[in-house]
Enzyme design. Structure first.
Site, PDB file in Angstrom:
ATOM      1  N   ARG A 176       0.812  -1.223   0.000  1.00 48.15           N
ATOM      2  CA  ARG A 176       0.000   0.000   0.000  1.00 48.15           C
ATOM      3  C   ARG A 176       0.840   1.265   0.000  1.00 48.15           C
ATOM      4  O   ARG A 176       0.492   2.262   0.654  1.00 48.15           O
ATOM      5  CB  ARG A 176      -0.990   0.019   1.177  1.00 48.15           C
ATOM      6  CG  ARG A 176      -1.958  -1.128   1.208  1.00 48.15           C
ATOM      7  CD  ARG A 176      -2.935  -1.116   0.025  1.00 48.15           C
ATOM      8  NE  ARG A 176      -3.694  -2.352   0.017  1.00 48.15           N
ATOM      9  CZ  ARG A 176      -3.338  -3.426  -0.695  1.00 48.15           C
ATOM     10  NH1 ARG A 176      -2.287  -3.390  -1.494  1.00 48.15           N
ATOM     11  NH2 ARG A 176      -4.056  -4.519  -0.634  1.00 48.15           N
ATOM     12  N   SER A 226     -10.786  -0.136   4.004  1.00 45.25           N
ATOM     13  CA  SER A 226     -10.083  -0.603   5.204  1.00 45.25           C
ATOM     14  C   SER A 226      -9.303   0.562   5.793  1.00 45.25           C
ATOM     15  O   SER A 226      -8.474   1.162   5.104  1.00 45.25           O
ATOM     16  CB  SER A 226      -9.078  -1.702   4.850  1.00 45.25           C
ATOM     17  OG  SER A 226      -9.773  -2.812   4.363  1.00 45.25           O
ATOM     18  N   GLU A 297      -4.196   3.085   6.998  1.00 47.45           N
ATOM     19  CA  GLU A 297      -3.931   2.953   5.556  1.00 47.45           C
ATOM     20  C   GLU A 297      -4.450   4.221   4.866  1.00 47.45           C
ATOM     21  O   GLU A 297      -3.925   4.641   3.847  1.00 47.45           O
ATOM     22  CB  GLU A 297      -4.655   1.720   5.009  1.00 47.45           C
ATOM     23  CG  GLU A 297      -4.514   1.566   3.509  1.00 47.45           C
ATOM     24  CD  GLU A 297      -5.189   0.307   2.987  1.00 47.45           C
ATOM     25  OE1 GLU A 297      -5.121  -0.744   3.651  1.00 47.45           O
ATOM     26  OE2 GLU A 297      -5.794   0.394   1.903  1.00 47.45           O
TER      27      GLU A 297
HETATM   28  C1  LIG Z   1     -15.616   0.678  -0.191  1.00 44.22           C
HETATM   29  C2  LIG Z   1     -14.133   0.777  -0.417  1.00 44.22           C
HETATM   30  C3  LIG Z   1     -13.396  -0.350  -0.730  1.00 44.22           C
HETATM   31  C4  LIG Z   1     -12.024  -0.267  -0.935  1.00 44.22           C
HETATM   32  N1  LIG Z   1     -11.323  -1.401  -1.242  1.00 44.22           N
HETATM   33  C5  LIG Z   1     -10.004  -1.312  -1.452  1.00 44.22           C
HETATM   34  C6  LIG Z   1      -9.256  -2.493  -1.784  1.00 44.22           C
HETATM   35  O1  LIG Z   1      -9.780  -3.586  -1.927  1.00 44.22           O
HETATM   36  N2  LIG Z   1      -7.910  -2.367  -1.948  1.00 44.22           N
HETATM   37  C7  LIG Z   1      -7.276  -1.161  -1.835  1.00 44.22           C
HETATM   38  O2  LIG Z   1      -6.043  -1.112  -2.011  1.00 44.22           O
HETATM   39  N3  LIG Z   1      -7.967  -0.026  -1.529  1.00 44.22           N
HETATM   40  C8  LIG Z   1      -9.293  -0.075  -1.331  1.00 44.22           C
HETATM   41  N4  LIG Z   1      -9.988   1.065  -1.030  1.00 44.22           N
HETATM   42  C9  LIG Z   1      -9.267   2.340  -0.866  1.00 44.22           C
HETATM   43  C10 LIG Z   1      -9.145   3.202  -2.144  1.00 44.22           C
HETATM   44  O3  LIG Z   1     -10.221   2.949  -3.022  1.00 44.22           O
HETATM   45  C11 LIG Z   1      -7.817   2.968  -2.863  1.00 44.22           C
HETATM   46  O4  LIG Z   1      -6.703   3.317  -2.051  1.00 44.22           O
HETATM   47  C12 LIG Z   1      -7.736   3.782  -4.176  1.00 44.22           C
HETATM   48  O5  LIG Z   1      -6.623   3.362  -4.894  1.00 44.22           O
HETATM   49  C13 LIG Z   1      -7.633   5.287  -3.956  1.00 44.22           C
HETATM   50  O6  LIG Z   1      -7.811   5.927  -5.192  1.00 44.22           O
HETATM   51  P1  LIG Z   1      -8.440   7.402  -5.282  1.00 44.22           P
HETATM   52  O7  LIG Z   1      -8.434   7.824  -6.693  1.00 44.22           O
HETATM   53  O8  LIG Z   1      -9.746   7.447  -4.599  1.00 44.22           O
HETATM   54  O9  LIG Z   1      -7.332   8.222  -4.470  1.00 44.22           O
HETATM   55  P2  LIG Z   1      -7.559   9.355  -3.380  1.00 44.22           P
HETATM   56  O10 LIG Z   1      -8.229   8.759  -2.194  1.00 44.22           O
HETATM   57  O11 LIG Z   1      -8.180  10.539  -4.007  1.00 44.22           O
HETATM   58  O12 LIG Z   1      -6.035   9.659  -3.010  1.00 44.22           O
HETATM   59  C14 LIG Z   1      -5.251   8.697  -2.343  1.00 44.22           C
HETATM   60  C15 LIG Z   1      -3.781   9.161  -2.349  1.00 44.22           C
HETATM   61  O13 LIG Z   1      -3.318   9.176  -3.689  1.00 44.22           O
HETATM   62  C16 LIG Z   1      -2.879  10.483  -4.064  1.00 44.22           C
HETATM   63  N5  LIG Z   1      -3.253  10.672  -5.468  1.00 44.22           N
HETATM   64  C17 LIG Z   1      -4.468  10.481  -6.047  1.00 44.22           C
HETATM   65  N6  LIG Z   1      -4.399  10.695  -7.369  1.00 44.22           N
HETATM   66  C18 LIG Z   1      -3.115  11.038  -7.637  1.00 44.22           C
HETATM   67  C19 LIG Z   1      -2.395  11.387  -8.823  1.00 44.22           C
HETATM   68  N7  LIG Z   1      -2.982  11.422 -10.029  1.00 44.22           N
HETATM   69  N8  LIG Z   1      -1.073  11.682  -8.714  1.00 44.22           N
HETATM   70  C20 LIG Z   1      -0.432  11.653  -7.520  1.00 44.22           C
HETATM   71  N9  LIG Z   1      -1.057  11.336  -6.356  1.00 44.22           N
HETATM   72  C21 LIG Z   1      -2.382  11.031  -6.430  1.00 44.22           C
HETATM   73  C22 LIG Z   1      -3.572  11.450  -3.116  1.00 44.22           C
HETATM   74  O14 LIG Z   1      -2.819  12.642  -2.939  1.00 44.22           O
HETATM   75  C23 LIG Z   1      -3.611  10.601  -1.834  1.00 44.22           C
HETATM   76  O15 LIG Z   1      -2.369  10.672  -1.149  1.00 44.22           O
HETATM   77  C24 LIG Z   1     -11.364   0.985  -0.816  1.00 44.22           C
HETATM   78  C25 LIG Z   1     -12.119   2.151  -0.514  1.00 44.22           C
HETATM   79  C26 LIG Z   1     -13.493   2.045  -0.320  1.00 44.22           C
HETATM   80  C27 LIG Z   1     -14.274   3.299  -0.017  1.00 44.22           C
END
Ligand SMILES: Cc1cc2nc3c(=O)[nH]c(=O)nc-3n(C[C@H](O)[C@H](O)[C@H](O)COP(=O)(O)OP(=O)(O)OC[C@H]3O[C@@H](n4cnc5c(N)ncnc54)[C@H](O)[C@@H]3O)c2cc1C
Length: 314
Positions: A176, A226, A297
């Protein structure tokens, strides 16, 4: 800083598409977070370059977000500019077994595209509600697979506005995390290496994985997935349950009864403060009962949030 001058130049770059004092609760899956001073949905690389150089010139902080699905944003909001790379930055292209995508593409859309092209390898990600940029930053994963296994190359924008390509090895993926947890670079796009597969088999697997999520996870409540990393040799949810915290609630924030690894916004009105206090309560109780230290996380953003444990995005 001359705020008026900064705002005028920002208006020019964005063609006036700026949202002032934008509530971040509208942009996080937790449905929590106070206002961002300036909220921008970016459309192209040139625009992103101009915005970050302007921020640098006027010493205005900026943060990048994708779908906000791994974020806890402070009730006091975010100082400076929030750049969202979302649906307006989500072009994709398939070349043989290579899926090339801009970072605002959602994982679910990419998994669907891969399936349509009879490419296997993205099924694990079909139910993760994030963008490609967020998933690469976090090395998102599920069911024993993770982004690191399919990323071939990532195109980044440095804080000096220069484009740079890094291989998967150079991205330093870990559990992660990636190099982007230390570097303030922006993911613009990535090449994902998939394999030839069978559309029916791929779609069947995605349907099964999504059904599993629905059964085990509290998808009916706002959350950031999580909350804690998996401690080596344990499962966070199991430790929390064994510590007797299933359903434990602090104001609007609750340890999900369905999956104790998820802290949820149970009332829809939880604050970031409620979640922070609940995180501390869980960490303390689990440590007392099992001696295991749980680490968040989720990423913390905003005015009163402590910086993320393993990141120094400056
Ligand atoms: C219901 C649910 C289930 C989930 N299941 C999982 C799972 O199974 N496995 C898992 O790993 N995660 C899971 N997640 C967590 C999340 O979806 C992941 O971590 C996902 O990859 C985050 O992507 P995001 O675009 O929403 O990033 P954000 O939440 O918007 O950002 C996360 C981080 O990435 C950075 N970031 C985002 N975009 C960029 C970019 N283009 N360039 C540089 N930095 C950037 C942000 O600054 C921040 O530090 C879950 C979340 C929910 C709500």
């Amino acid at each position: 800083m001359n705020r008026q001058e900064f705002e005028e130049k920002l208006q020019d770059i964005m063609n006036k598409a700026i949202r002032f004092q934008e509530p971040m609760k509208a942009h996080t899956t937790f449905r929590i977070g106070g206002p961002a001073d300036y909220f921008l949905s970016l459309k192209n690389v040139e625009q992103i370059q101009k915005v970050i150089l302007l921020c640098k010139e006027y010493q205005v902080p900026y943060e990048v977000i994708g779908n906000g699905s791994n974020l806890l944003v402070a009730d006091e909001g975010i100082e400076g500019v929030v750049l969202q790379l979302g649906k307006e930055f989500s072009r994709t292209e398939i070349e043989g077994t290579l899926l090339k995508a801009q970072s605002g593409s959602t994982l679910s859309a990419l998994a669907r595209k891969a399936a349509e092209a009879e490419l296997t390898g993205m099924e694990f990600a079909c139910g993760i509600p994030g963008t490609l940029g967020g998933a690469i930053t976090m090395n998102a994963g599920a069911y024993g697979e993770e982004m690191a296994q399919i990323v071939e190359q990532v195109t980044l924008l440095t804080n000096a506005g220069k484009q740079l390509s890094l291989s998967a090895k150079e991205m330093q993926f870990g559990y992660r995390k990636s190099i982007l947890c230390q570097l303030p670079y922006i993911v613009l796009s990535a090449d994902l290496r998939l394999k030839k597969g069978n559309r029916i088999t791929i779609e069947k697997k995605m349907t099964e994985l999504n059904a599993k999520r629905k059964e085990k996870q509290p998808l009916e409540y706002p959350s950031a997935g999580s909350t804690f990393k998996r401690p080596e040799g344990y499962f966070a949810g199991k430790l929390i349950m064994e510590a007797g915290l299933a359903g434990f609630q602090y104001q609007g924030a609750q340890v999900s009864k369905k999956h104790c690894g998820f802290l949820i916004n149970a009332t829809g009105t939880a604050t970031a403060w409620d979640v922070k206090l609940l995180i501390q309560k869980v960490q303390q109780t689990v440590f007392e009962k099992s001696g295991v230290k749980l680490e968040p996380e989720i990423r913390f953003l905003g005015r009163t949030m402590q910086s993320n444990a393993d990141s120094a995005k400056d």
